[in-house]
Structures are given as structure tokens and as C-alpha cells.
Design an enzyme around this catalytic site. Structure first.
Site, PDB file in Angstrom:
ATOM      1  N   ILE A  17     120.697  28.842  41.861  1.00 47.06           N
ATOM      2  CA  ILE A  17     119.449  28.112  42.031  1.00 47.06           C
ATOM      3  C   ILE A  17     119.469  27.213  43.262  1.00 47.06           C
ATOM      4  CG2 ILE A  17     117.869  26.460  40.931  1.00 47.06           C
ATOM      5  CD1 ILE A  17     118.073  29.074  39.388  1.00 47.06           C
ATOM      6  N   GLU A 124     132.460  19.094  36.488  1.00 44.06           N
ATOM      7  CA  GLU A 124     133.093  18.001  37.235  1.00 44.06           C
ATOM      8  C   GLU A 124     134.307  17.462  36.486  1.00 44.06           C
ATOM      9  OE1 GLU A 124     132.249  13.593  39.178  1.00 44.06           O
ATOM     10  OE2 GLU A 124     130.677  14.553  38.003  1.00 44.06           O
ATOM     11  N   GLU A 145     127.845   6.790  55.007  1.00 45.81           N
ATOM     12  CA  GLU A 145     126.627   6.322  55.664  1.00 45.81           C
ATOM     13  C   GLU A 145     125.482   6.039  54.699  1.00 45.81           C
ATOM     14  OE1 GLU A 145     125.487   9.036  58.732  1.00 45.81           O
ATOM     15  OE2 GLU A 145     127.342   8.732  59.862  1.00 45.81           O
TER      16      GLU A 145
END
Length: 190
Positions: A17, A124, A145
């Protein structure tokens, strides 16, 4: 020895997906053990680390940041995603993330545990380390960042109150506070 084969789901088809910077998402058609079929929405993640570290006053180092999925600011132990090339050595990720997020470099990292955070839909794997012999770095590695972080240091009682107030509300940080409490009890404190 426990046998689990009778629980296995066989993948019939996978539809990819989404491929992102942090996760990939797929939709699988699976055959259940009873022969029926079902769909499984899956999230694939390269894994991460969480670091339990204390300052010289024996306070837990935490970072404050806004978490978009929760739509709120929370306190967490320093943590981060395993980058390409670090997968077989998550302690490298732990040392890097601790320095980026707190300005401290660990003298020693001890692996405590590894855990799947949401195995119902995601793969995970989070590795938890206890960092000791910290050294404050004058010029630490730069933060990512897109992160806005603020360093905090809490006593055990303050951390437990932050849990009660739902400011500490993620699994890795709750684990860290519970680990800390067990350490203190083992030392005869608390």
C-alpha cells in the site's frame, strides 16, 4: 515444547500500500487455520531503541516532544529508529540517539530487553538499553531536522506523578520508570 503450527496464518496475497521513510504498509489476504480467509493490515518498521539514562543527581533523562498521533506533548526516554546499516548493532543507534537527544555520550550500554510494541499489526522491535558512565558532550550530534525536543530530568517520584498525569504515557517510558523503581527497591531504597 509448545507447538504453535495450528495457529499459523498462511499469506495468500500481499498488496503493498505504502512505502515511507519510517514505515511500509501492506494488506495481506491470509488463510486461517480453519480454512477461512481474512485480511490483515500490516505495518513494517526497521525497529528502534529506547535508552534509560540518569544524570549525576540520579534523575531520569527524558525528552519532551509533541506526538502527532496523540495530538499532545509527552515526556519520553530518548529513543529512535534504527537507521540503515545499524540493524545488526542497535547499540550504535542507542549511543547515537542518546547523544542527539540529550547531549550525553554513554560510557557503557547494557541491553535490558527487546519487545514488540504492537504485534497485532506491526513488526516494530524495540531494544531497551541502560546507559551508564555518561559524558556530557560540548558539541553533540545534531538532532533530526524535523524534531523539536526539550531535555528534562525527573526524580522517581516526579516520573511516577507524570505517569499518573498521563504526561508519561508510552510503553517504553513506563517500562523505564518501572525498571527504575525495581532498581531502587533492589538497593533497599523506596
Amino acid at each position: 515444547m509448545l507447538k504453535f503450527e495450528q495457529f499459523e496464518e498462511k499469506t495468500i496475497n500481499r498488496k503493498e500500500i505504502y512505502h515511507g521513510a519510517i514505515i511500509d504498509v501492506a494488506l495481506d489476504d491470509v488463510r486461517l487455520p480453519d480454512g477461512k480467509t481474512a485480511k490483515r493490515e500490516l505495518v513494517f518498521h526497521p525497529g528502534g531503541v529506547g535508552i534509560i539514562a540518569f544524570d549525576t543527581a540520579d534523575r531520569l533523562l527524558l525528552v519532551k516532544q509533541f506526538r502527532k498521533p496523540l495530538e499532545k506533548v509527552i515526556l519520553e526516554i530518548p529513543a529512535g529508529k534504527i537507521d540503515p546499516g545499524e540493524g545488526q548493532e542497535p547499540e550504535r543507534t542507542a549511543a547515537r540517539e542518546l547523544e542527539e537527544e540529550t547531549g550525553y555520550r554513554p560510557g557503557k550500554l547494557t541491553h535490558l530487553t527487546s519487545m514488540y510494541l504492537s504485534p497485532g499489526f506491526a513488526n516494530e522491535l524495540l531494544h531497551i538499553y541502560h546507559a551508564t558512565d555518561l559524558e556530557k558532550i560540548a558539541q553533540p550530534l545534531a538532532q533530526d531536522e524535523d524534531e523539536v525536543l526539550e531535555l528534562y530530568a525527573l526524580t522517581l517520584e516526579e516520573a511516577k506523578q507524570a505517569m499518573a498525569d498521563q504526561v508519561i504515557c508510552d510503553a517504553k517510558t513506563i517500562y523505564a520508570v518501572q525498571y527504575w523503581e525495581l532498581l531502587m527497591k533492589g538497593r533497599g531504597i523506596g
